[in-house]
Design a protein around this motif. Sequence first.
Motif, PDB file in Angstrom:
ATOM      1  N   UNK A   1       0.866  -1.182   0.000  1.00  0.00           N
ATOM      2  CA  UNK A   1       0.000   0.000   0.000  1.00  0.00           C
ATOM      3  C   UNK A   1       0.899   1.227   0.000  1.00  0.00           C
ATOM      4  N   UNK A   2       0.940   1.924  -1.109  1.00  0.00           N
ATOM      5  CA  UNK A   2       1.783   3.110  -1.256  1.00  0.00           C
ATOM      6  C   UNK A   2       0.934   4.330  -0.882  1.00  0.00           C
ATOM      7  N   UNK A   3       1.333   5.014   0.182  1.00  0.00           N
ATOM      8  CA  UNK A   3       0.477   6.057   0.748  1.00  0.00           C
ATOM      9  C   UNK A   3       0.609   7.430   0.150  1.00  0.00           C
ATOM     10  N   UNK A   4       0.844   7.532  -1.160  1.00  0.00           N
ATOM     11  CA  UNK A   4       0.852   8.849  -1.806  1.00  0.00           C
ATOM     12  C   UNK A   4      -0.548   9.467  -1.699  1.00  0.00           C
ATOM     13  N   UNK A   5      -0.617  10.805  -1.674  1.00  0.00           N
ATOM     14  CA  UNK A   5      -1.913  11.456  -1.467  1.00  0.00           C
ATOM     15  C   UNK A   5      -2.934  11.143  -2.557  1.00  0.00           C
ATOM     16  N   UNK A   6      -4.014  10.516  -2.146  1.00  0.00           N
ATOM     17  CA  UNK A   6      -5.080  10.142  -3.091  1.00  0.00           C
ATOM     18  C   UNK A   6      -6.457  10.404  -2.500  1.00  0.00           C
ATOM     19  N   UNK A   7      -6.522  11.188  -1.410  1.00  0.00           N
ATOM     20  CA  UNK A   7      -7.793  11.384  -0.732  1.00  0.00           C
ATOM     21  C   UNK A   7      -8.304  10.098  -0.102  1.00  0.00           C
ATOM     22  N   UNK A   8      -7.360   9.184   0.206  1.00  0.00           N
ATOM     23  CA  UNK A   8      -7.677   7.853   0.741  1.00  0.00           C
ATOM     24  C   UNK A   8      -8.570   7.049  -0.199  1.00  0.00           C
ATOM     25  N   UNK A   9      -8.547   7.393  -1.470  1.00  0.00           N
ATOM     26  CA  UNK A   9      -9.223   6.565  -2.455  1.00  0.00           C
ATOM     27  C   UNK A   9      -8.195   5.636  -3.087  1.00  0.00           C
ATOM     28  N   UNK A  10      -8.433   4.336  -3.080  1.00  0.00           N
ATOM     29  CA  UNK A  10      -7.481   3.421  -3.710  1.00  0.00           C
ATOM     30  C   UNK A  10      -7.328   3.737  -5.195  1.00  0.00           C
ATOM     31  N   UNK A  11      -6.100   3.678  -5.696  1.00  0.00           N
ATOM     32  CA  UNK A  11      -5.794   3.958  -7.104  1.00  0.00           C
ATOM     33  C   UNK A  11      -5.138   2.729  -7.711  1.00  0.00           C
ATOM     34  N   UNK A  12      -5.654   2.289  -8.840  1.00  0.00           N
ATOM     35  CA  UNK A  12      -5.212   1.036  -9.445  1.00  0.00           C
ATOM     36  C   UNK A  12      -4.086   1.195 -10.456  1.00  0.00           C
ATOM     37  N   UNK A  13      -3.934   2.379 -11.050  1.00  0.00           N
ATOM     38  CA  UNK A  13      -2.973   2.495 -12.150  1.00  0.00           C
ATOM     39  C   UNK A  13      -2.386   3.893 -12.244  1.00  0.00           C
ATOM     40  N   UNK A  14      -1.162   3.968 -12.746  1.00  0.00           N
ATOM     41  CA  UNK A  14      -0.557   5.236 -13.142  1.00  0.00           C
ATOM     42  C   UNK A  14       0.406   4.974 -14.287  1.00  0.00           C
ATOM     43  N   UNK A  15       0.795   6.025 -14.986  1.00  0.00           N
ATOM     44  CA  UNK A  15       1.723   5.890 -16.105  1.00  0.00           C
ATOM     45  C   UNK A  15       3.145   5.641 -15.615  1.00  0.00           C
TER      46      UNK A  15
ATOM     47  N   UNK B   1     -10.239   4.113  -7.696  1.00  0.00           N
ATOM     48  CA  UNK B   1     -10.098   4.973  -8.874  1.00  0.00           C
ATOM     49  C   UNK B   1      -9.278   4.214  -9.920  1.00  0.00           C
ATOM     50  N   UNK B   2      -9.679   4.317 -11.171  1.00  0.00           N
ATOM     51  CA  UNK B   2      -8.992   3.556 -12.214  1.00  0.00           C
ATOM     52  C   UNK B   2      -7.543   3.981 -12.403  1.00  0.00           C
ATOM     53  N   UNK B   3      -7.280   5.289 -12.407  1.00  0.00           N
ATOM     54  CA  UNK B   3      -5.921   5.730 -12.711  1.00  0.00           C
ATOM     55  C   UNK B   3      -5.721   7.183 -12.308  1.00  0.00           C
ATOM     56  N   UNK B   4      -4.446   7.554 -12.084  1.00  0.00           N
ATOM     57  CA  UNK B   4      -4.052   8.938 -11.839  1.00  0.00           C
ATOM     58  C   UNK B   4      -2.908   9.295 -12.783  1.00  0.00           C
ATOM     59  N   UNK B   5      -2.645  10.581 -12.916  1.00  0.00           N
ATOM     60  CA  UNK B   5      -1.631  11.025 -13.869  1.00  0.00           C
ATOM     61  C   UNK B   5      -0.240  11.065 -13.258  1.00  0.00           C
ATOM     62  N   UNK B   6      -0.115  11.164 -11.930  1.00  0.00           N
ATOM     63  CA  UNK B   6       1.212  11.224 -11.325  1.00  0.00           C
ATOM     64  C   UNK B   6       1.774   9.812 -11.142  1.00  0.00           C
ATOM     65  N   UNK B   7       3.085   9.714 -10.935  1.00  0.00           N
ATOM     66  CA  UNK B   7       3.737   8.423 -10.770  1.00  0.00           C
ATOM     67  C   UNK B   7       4.161   8.180  -9.337  1.00  0.00           C
ATOM     68  N   UNK B   8       4.382   6.916  -8.998  1.00  0.00           N
ATOM     69  CA  UNK B   8       4.766   6.527  -7.642  1.00  0.00           C
ATOM     70  C   UNK B   8       5.705   5.330  -7.675  1.00  0.00           C
ATOM     71  N   UNK B   9       6.115   4.916  -6.484  1.00  0.00           N
ATOM     72  CA  UNK B   9       6.947   3.727  -6.351  1.00  0.00           C
ATOM     73  C   UNK B   9       6.151   2.437  -6.542  1.00  0.00           C
ATOM     74  N   UNK B  10       4.830   2.539  -6.614  1.00  0.00           N
ATOM     75  CA  UNK B  10       3.997   1.344  -6.721  1.00  0.00           C
ATOM     76  C   UNK B  10       4.325   0.533  -7.977  1.00  0.00           C
ATOM     77  N   UNK B  11       4.646   1.220  -9.079  1.00  0.00           N
ATOM     78  CA  UNK B  11       4.980   0.514 -10.305  1.00  0.00           C
ATOM     79  C   UNK B  11       6.226  -0.339 -10.152  1.00  0.00           C
ATOM     80  N   UNK B  12       7.183   0.122  -9.350  1.00  0.00           N
ATOM     81  CA  UNK B  12       8.403  -0.646  -9.131  1.00  0.00           C
ATOM     82  C   UNK B  12       8.126  -1.887  -8.284  1.00  0.00           C
TER      83      UNK B  12
END
Length: 373
Positions: A157-171, A315-326
């Motif tokens: 669980x990567x706690x980047x700011x998302x309004x506590x809405x789970x996010x499934x994807x990013x670029x 949420x399906x996706x956000x535009x910012x990136x995170x460590x979650x992809x790694x």
Amino acid sequence: MVEEILARLVAFPSVVGTPNGPITNWIADYCRSHGAEIHVLPGPEGDRANLFASLGPVDVPGYVLSGHSDVVPADEDGWSADPFTLRAEGERLYGRGTTDMKGFLAAALAALPVLAARPLKRPIHLAFSYDEEAGCRGVPHMIAALPKLCAEPLGVIVGEPSGLQPVLAHKGKASVRLDVTGRSGHSSRPDQGLNAIHAMVGVLADAVALGKDLASGPFDPRFTPPYSTLQVGIVSGGRALNVIPERSSAEIELRAIAGADPRALLEPIRNRLTALEAEGFGTGWQELAAYPALALAPDSALAALMGELSGQAPCEAVSYGTEAGLFQAAGHDAIICGPGDIARAHRPDEFITRGELNACLSMILALAERCQA
């Protein structure tokens, strides 16, 4: 308690690219005081380290709470007070990193006394990295060590700011610096020099053209815009108008939809740059940052769990990136879910609210209840 911990974290000016020993050591001591098993993992820089802490049986699959302790610089105009002193005004708590992302770290640390008192059958781990703001440079070293630190996680669980809405994807993203070295001389005799800026212009023209081609697809409607993108962000070179410029540099970034490799997409530009060597120019290609896209299946167990714990549909996706992809690229299911609003990050008077902090703490404690079952 969570506000007091956040105040301590904000007080550490843990700016990206600088030594992070003070904040890492404080977190390690705090975790030890609550019975956590601690691993401080120095990076190759020698003055920075990741931290991995565990509560519960590490040989059993559990969950990782992932965040970064570094922040962007706070030298921009517009701060109402010292950015490294937590300031409360009503519900808002101001300071550099409050949203991105020391608020999540504070909530996770505030949960430790409760976690330590509970009979966890599945562990909860804290994975705090360095230099995320420089393109996720620290976390790969911790991910590589993960098999020696704990059993295969059920989820990260990567706690980047998302309004506590789970996010499934990013670029995904790759950013690079291009350098061209030519030969100086008087501008009245361009035939005797090699104009590095002119050469760079040709490379950048190809980069711009590639960006236009990417806008033609492939498409992924989860993202805005729904295609991979390329931007030239920085260009420099030259000393005087009447001097043939011997050096030129540029920095470009490419953000790729899931399923596309941002490094591979940049290869035509690298080839175009290298081709200048046949004309007598020197060239350089330096990767500044790279991380893969995140794409967690909507029907995954982790997505369902975080939907229940957060009380929000993913949420399906956000535009910012995170460590979650790694983490996902290393074979670990990962999702984004943290307190605060990404729109407040990297801005003067960054803040998080007390309600957001407490809601995040409640979510982590709810996760701990699941780990007791």
